[in-house]
Design a protein around this motif. Structure first.
Motif, PDB file in Angstrom:
ATOM      1  N   HIS A  66       0.849  -1.185   0.000  1.00 62.76           N
ATOM      2  CA  HIS A  66       0.000   0.000   0.000  1.00 62.76           C
ATOM      3  C   HIS A  66       0.890   1.242   0.000  1.00 62.76           C
ATOM      4  O   HIS A  66       2.057   1.187   0.415  1.00 62.76           O
ATOM      5  CB  HIS A  66      -0.896   0.057   1.250  1.00 62.76           C
ATOM      6  CG  HIS A  66      -1.775  -1.143   1.419  1.00 62.76           C
ATOM      7  ND1 HIS A  66      -2.935  -1.314   0.708  1.00 62.76           N
ATOM      8  CD2 HIS A  66      -1.656  -2.228   2.233  1.00 62.76           C
ATOM      9  CE1 HIS A  66      -3.502  -2.456   1.066  1.00 62.76           C
ATOM     10  NE2 HIS A  66      -2.743  -3.026   1.986  1.00 62.76           N
ATOM     11  N   THR A  67       0.337   2.355  -0.423  1.00 60.26           N
ATOM     12  CA  THR A  67       1.024   3.635  -0.282  1.00 60.26           C
ATOM     13  C   THR A  67       0.935   4.087   1.179  1.00 60.26           C
ATOM     14  O   THR A  67       0.150   3.540   1.974  1.00 60.26           O
ATOM     15  CB  THR A  67       0.376   4.704  -1.168  1.00 60.26           C
ATOM     16  OG1 THR A  67      -0.965   4.946  -0.695  1.00 60.26           O
ATOM     17  CG2 THR A  67       0.348   4.263  -2.618  1.00 60.26           C
ATOM     18  N   GLN A  69      -0.423   6.794   2.226  1.00 57.65           N
ATOM     19  CA  GLN A  69      -1.773   7.308   2.467  1.00 57.65           C
ATOM     20  C   GLN A  69      -2.758   6.167   2.641  1.00 57.65           C
ATOM     21  O   GLN A  69      -3.676   6.247   3.480  1.00 57.65           O
ATOM     22  CB  GLN A  69      -2.215   8.215   1.319  1.00 57.65           C
ATOM     23  CG  GLN A  69      -3.528   8.934   1.578  1.00 57.65           C
ATOM     24  CD  GLN A  69      -3.486   9.777   2.843  1.00 57.65           C
ATOM     25  OE1 GLN A  69      -2.584  10.601   3.027  1.00 57.65           O
ATOM     26  NE2 GLN A  69      -4.443   9.569   3.753  1.00 57.65           N
ATOM     27  N   GLU A  70      -2.589   5.089   1.894  1.00 54.50           N
ATOM     28  CA  GLU A  70      -3.499   3.948   2.036  1.00 54.50           C
ATOM     29  C   GLU A  70      -3.367   3.293   3.406  1.00 54.50           C
ATOM     30  O   GLU A  70      -4.370   2.894   4.012  1.00 54.50           O
ATOM     31  CB  GLU A  70      -3.232   2.929   0.923  1.00 54.50           C
ATOM     32  CG  GLU A  70      -3.724   3.390  -0.441  1.00 54.50           C
ATOM     33  CD  GLU A  70      -3.250   2.495  -1.573  1.00 54.50           C
ATOM     34  OE1 GLU A  70      -3.817   2.597  -2.673  1.00 54.50           O
ATOM     35  OE2 GLU A  70      -2.296   1.704  -1.373  1.00 54.50           O
ATOM     36  N   LYS A  72      -2.442   4.845   6.153  1.00 52.19           N
ATOM     37  CA  LYS A  72      -3.091   5.780   7.078  1.00 52.19           C
ATOM     38  C   LYS A  72      -4.610   5.654   7.007  1.00 52.19           C
ATOM     39  O   LYS A  72      -5.293   5.680   8.042  1.00 52.19           O
ATOM     40  CB  LYS A  72      -2.674   7.216   6.756  1.00 52.19           C
ATOM     41  CG  LYS A  72      -1.209   7.518   6.987  1.00 52.19           C
ATOM     42  CD  LYS A  72      -0.870   8.927   6.506  1.00 52.19           C
ATOM     43  CE  LYS A  72       0.620   9.152   6.435  1.00 52.19           C
ATOM     44  NZ  LYS A  72       0.961  10.483   5.875  1.00 52.19           N
ATOM     45  N   ASP A  73      -5.136   5.520   5.807  1.00 52.80           N
ATOM     46  CA  ASP A  73      -6.593   5.401   5.648  1.00 52.80           C
ATOM     47  C   ASP A  73      -7.116   4.140   6.329  1.00 52.80           C
ATOM     48  O   ASP A  73      -8.173   4.160   6.987  1.00 52.80           O
ATOM     49  CB  ASP A  73      -6.957   5.381   4.165  1.00 52.80           C
ATOM     50  CG  ASP A  73      -6.758   6.735   3.480  1.00 52.80           C
ATOM     51  OD1 ASP A  73      -6.615   7.748   4.197  1.00 52.80           O
ATOM     52  OD2 ASP A  73      -6.723   6.757   2.239  1.00 52.80           O
ATOM     53  N   ILE A  74      -6.398   3.013   6.181  1.00 49.14           N
ATOM     54  CA  ILE A  74      -6.804   1.759   6.827  1.00 49.14           C
ATOM     55  C   ILE A  74      -6.799   1.929   8.346  1.00 49.14           C
ATOM     56  O   ILE A  74      -7.763   1.548   9.034  1.00 49.14           O
ATOM     57  CB  ILE A  74      -5.872   0.605   6.404  1.00 49.14           C
ATOM     58  CG1 ILE A  74      -6.097   0.245   4.933  1.00 49.14           C
ATOM     59  CG2 ILE A  74      -6.090  -0.628   7.298  1.00 49.14           C
ATOM     60  CD1 ILE A  74      -5.053  -0.695   4.362  1.00 49.14           C
ATOM     61  N   GLU A  77      -9.598   4.340   9.549  1.00 41.16           N
ATOM     62  CA  GLU A  77     -10.904   3.690   9.450  1.00 41.16           C
ATOM     63  C   GLU A  77     -11.102   2.699  10.597  1.00 41.16           C
ATOM     64  O   GLU A  77     -12.181   2.624  11.190  1.00 41.16           O
ATOM     65  CB  GLU A  77     -11.010   2.953   8.112  1.00 41.16           C
ATOM     66  CG  GLU A  77     -12.293   2.155   7.946  1.00 41.16           C
ATOM     67  CD  GLU A  77     -12.263   1.239   6.732  1.00 41.16           C
ATOM     68  OE1 GLU A  77     -13.233   0.482   6.553  1.00 41.16           O
ATOM     69  OE2 GLU A  77     -11.270   1.267   5.977  1.00 41.16           O
TER      70      GLU A  77
END
Length: 281
Positions: A66-67, A69-70, A72-74, A77
């Motif tokens: 994942h990047t 940002q991805e 961090k998003d996981i 959430e």
């Protein structure tokens, strides 16, 4: 939810999660991790922890799937779905799922794991009993690797002696603790081991230095000896869940207690930063 786990795209309560037998973490501890706390469902210092996570993975040539940002998003959430005002947020990446073989499997990206569960941040007024142990770990302590057997063995030894934490040293030079950074104050100066390959570059260590500068406390990033530590005005232990704890005893000898004003200043600044970051101030 009481707890929440994640593995390679799948979510569930932690005790229901299943990991493939051939995940390389099982054979080699082949992975890296990071961790921090969350308050009010806001993850503290997330950017810095994710940066360190990606740096550790790059040093071991692990490709995170994942990047930044991805990731961090996981994490963001997930913390919203777990009950509790204060949470422990842990994540790791392992190299691959492949039959046991020392060389890297080709053509595979890493597998991301996440664990979220309720956990209180440390009481800043608590003082610690410490114990010194020779540092026999490998020479890549700057990488937050899963290989923590020396830390585990030292921590168990400390527990048997009624100690809260272990202070590692290589010869006469203090490095860090079993799961924290260690620093000292002497004659009004905050002294901390430099961020070389002997210590983990702690996020809380960075913020302690930042708050020293805010408060006008001189900072000296240099190696210091066990003898210097024993003679320090204060001995400070820091981690992502214990921002600034002081020691009152090391190896059954009293230490510190000579600069309470500096300690109080640093603790207030760090707690104010935390409360502001999670929207509580």
């Amino acid at each position: 939810m009481q707890t929440l786990g994640y593995y390679d795209g799948k979510y569930d309560e932690i005790d229901k999660m299943v990991v493939p037998f051939d995940d390389r973490s099982h054979y080699y501890g082949d992975g890296v991790y990071d961790a921090t706390c969350a308050g009010n469902h806001v993850i503290f210092n997330l950017d810095e922890h994710v940066d360190r996570f990606f740096n550790s993975a790059a040093l071991l040539k692990i490709e995170i799937p994942h990047t930044k940002q991805e990731v961090k998003d996981i994490l963001n959430e997930m913390v919203k779905k777990v009950d509790g005002d204060e949470l422990f947020v842990y994540w790791q990446v392992t190299r691959a799922v492949a039959p046991r073989n020392h060389v890297f499997p080709e053509g595979q990206k890493g597998r991301l794991w996440v664990m979220i569960r309720p956990s209180k941040i440390g009481d800043p007024s608590k003082t610690l009993k410490l114990m010194t142990v020779e540092d026999t770990r490998f020479l890549h302590c700057n990488i937050k690797t899963l290989n923590l057997i020396p830390n585990v063995m030292a921590s168990e030894l400390g527990k048997q002696h009624g100690c809260n934490e272990i202070v590692f040293h290589r010869g006469d030079i203090v490095t860090e603790c079993a799961h924290s950074n260690v620093h000292m104050i002497k004659d009004g100066v905050f002294i901390t081991h430099p961020t070389d390959h002997y210590i983990l570059p702690g996020i809380s260590r960075v913020h302690l230095i930042k708050m020293c500068k805010v408060a006008g406390i001189p900072v000296d990033e240099r190696p210091f000896t066990v003898a210097e530590m024993m003679d320090a005005d204060e001995v400070i232990v820091s981690s992502s869940s214990n921002f600034c704890l002081s020691a009152h005893e090391i190896d059954e000898k009293p230490v510190g207690g000579k600069a309470p004003e500096i300690l109080a200043t640093l603790r207030k600044l760090l707690m104010d930063e935390y409360l502001t970051a999670i929207g509580r101030k």
